[in-house]
Design an enzyme around this catalytic site. Structure first.
Site, PDB file in Angstrom:
ATOM      1  N   PRO A   7       2.901  -7.133   8.437  1.00 39.57           N
ATOM      2  CA  PRO A   7       2.936  -6.255   7.264  1.00 39.57           C
ATOM      3  C   PRO A   7       2.187  -4.927   7.418  1.00 39.57           C
ATOM      4  O   PRO A   7       2.403  -4.004   6.637  1.00 39.57           O
ATOM      5  CB  PRO A   7       2.305  -7.102   6.148  1.00 39.57           C
ATOM      6  N   THR A  31      -4.850  -5.324   8.864  1.00 38.94           N
ATOM      7  CA  THR A  31      -4.776  -6.163  10.050  1.00 38.94           C
ATOM      8  C   THR A  31      -4.364  -5.295  11.244  1.00 38.94           C
ATOM      9  O   THR A  31      -4.237  -4.076  11.122  1.00 38.94           O
ATOM     10  CB  THR A  31      -3.730  -7.270   9.851  1.00 38.94           C
ATOM     11  N   ASP A  43      -8.126  -1.023   5.116  1.00 40.84           N
ATOM     12  CA  ASP A  43      -8.768  -2.244   5.633  1.00 40.84           C
ATOM     13  C   ASP A  43      -7.660  -3.212   6.029  1.00 40.84           C
ATOM     14  O   ASP A  43      -7.422  -4.211   5.367  1.00 40.84           O
ATOM     15  CB  ASP A  43      -9.656  -2.807   4.506  1.00 40.84           C
ATOM     16  N   GLY A  46       0.804  -1.214   0.000  1.00 41.51           N
ATOM     17  CA  GLY A  46       0.000   0.000   0.000  1.00 41.51           C
ATOM     18  C   GLY A  46       0.843   1.273   0.000  1.00 41.51           C
ATOM     19  O   GLY A  46       0.510   2.251  -0.652  1.00 41.51           O
TER      20      GLY A  46
HETATM   21  N1  AG3 Z   1      -9.309  -6.355   9.254  1.00 43.38           N
HETATM   22  C1  AG3 Z   1      -9.337  -6.039  10.675  1.00 43.38           C
HETATM   23  C2  AG3 Z   1      -8.936  -7.191  11.502  1.00 43.38           C
HETATM   24  C3  AG3 Z   1      -8.481  -6.888  12.867  1.00 43.38           C
HETATM   25  C4  AG3 Z   1      -8.885  -7.986  13.750  1.00 43.38           C
HETATM   26  N2  AG3 Z   1      -7.983  -8.172  14.839  1.00 43.38           N
HETATM   27  C5  AG3 Z   1      -7.912  -9.290  15.566  1.00 43.38           C
HETATM   28  N3  AG3 Z   1      -8.708 -10.295  15.342  1.00 43.38           N
HETATM   29  N4  AG3 Z   1      -7.065  -9.356  16.532  1.00 43.38           N
HETATM   30  C6  AG3 Z   1     -10.227  -7.281   8.755  1.00 43.38           C
HETATM   31  C7  AG3 Z   1     -10.227  -7.382   7.281  1.00 43.38           C
HETATM   32  C8  AG3 Z   1     -11.606  -7.512   6.760  1.00 43.38           C
HETATM   33  N5  AG3 Z   1     -11.735  -7.110   5.407  1.00 43.38           N
END
Ligand code: AG3
Length: 281
Positions: free
Chosen positions: A164, A159, A157, A140
């Site tokens: 990463p 993690t 969007d 990104g």
């Molecule tokens: N993205 C956010 C996920 C964060 C969750 N954290 C965790 N489970 N510790 C999700 C991507 C969806 N498109």
């Protein structure tokens, strides 16, 4: 034999789900990817052991990362998603007829490929069938450095800020996002749990405030994420998500949503005191 998976949310707490089978398990050059079948939440995707999406509650996250920005911006034509390789955000963006082009920039091609294979209810618009969607398998930061004054809305969007995604929570990245947005552009980023991640929120929101004149937090209930209380950062060059909200356009939307609606758009920005305190200036 019973199989249960636990994601630890702290040293002493976690969420545990009964699983019936593993559909995919493999390592890319960036992370470990697992897709399993759960009894309660349908198929679930994990990255480095952390729950990213489940079929049963993904609608909350994907409604809320997309529609508040798209119903605040008066004419969202060009939208960029950074991360989001499962395709859930792109699916919701495609419901907006004003959007002419949505670009998905995901660092890990394996996430895209396996989502298309195992999570078609999310990946339905990133399988090559929609000419309004373009895919880039790229970092990104690298992508955004090469694009200026181009997007109406940018959604991060990502993690959690480990592995990463670390760079996606830093001020330098927000400066690049700012430059990639048009003069009235809006950015929304997932901003972790107000209950467990106060320190991350504090630094993330102060980094955003160093770059954007309008910065607000809003919340959503996501049962499979740590604490169930999740949040998003709304950062904008011009439009305010409550004062400039186009309530009529949201009310008359020609598509269905199971979480987002025109009342919740406003309610989501009303924060409990401890969450407000996390990001106090
Ligand atoms: N993205 C956010 C996920 C964060 C969750 N954290 C965790 N489970 N510790 C999700 C991507 C969806 N498109």
């Amino acid at each position: 034999m019973d199989l249960w998976y636990t994601e630890k949310h702290s040293d002493n707490v976690g969420i545990t789900m009964k699983i019936t089978k593993t559909l995919f398990s493999g390592k890319s050059e960036f992370q470990q990817l697992d897709i399993v079948e759960t009894l309660e939440y349908g198929k679930m995707m994990l990255l480095d052991g952390l729950v990213m999406v489940t079929e049963r509650d993904e609608f909350v996250y994907h409604d809320m990362i997309t529609h508040p920005a798209l119903f605040t911006h008066p004419a969202p034509k060009k939208v960029l998603v950074i991360g989001g390789g499962d395709g859930g955000s792109i699916r919701e963006i495609m419901k907006h007829p004003e959007v002419e082009l949505a670009v998905l920039c995901e660092i890990d091609g394996l996430v895209i490929d396996k989502s298309i294979e195992y999570l078609p209810s999310m990946a339905c618009e990133i399988d090559g069938s929609n000419p309004r969607v373009k895919l880039h398998v790229d970092d990104g930061l690298a992508y955004i450095r090469a694009h200026q004054n181009e997007f109406d809305v940018i959604l991060v969007d990502s993690t959690d800020p480990i592995g990463p995604a670390v760079g996606l929570f830093e001020e330098d990245f927000y400066r690049l996002v700012h430059a990639a947005l048009k003069e009235d552009g809006i950015m929304v980023a997932q901003s972790e749990s107000p209950f467990y991640h106060a320190e991350i929120q504090k630094s993330m929101f102060s980094n955003l405030r160093a770059v954007f004149p309008v910065v607000e937090m809003y919340q959503a209930f996501i049962p499979t994420y740590p604490s169930g209380l999740w949040s998003f950062a709304f950062a904008s060059k011009k439009y305010h998500p409550v004062k400039d909200f186009d309530r009529q356009r949201a009310t008359e939307r020609g598509f269905t949503t199971r979480y987002y609606n025109e009342d919740l758009h406003l309610g989501a920005f009303m924060l409990p005191t401890f969450a407000r305190d996390n990001i106090a200036e």
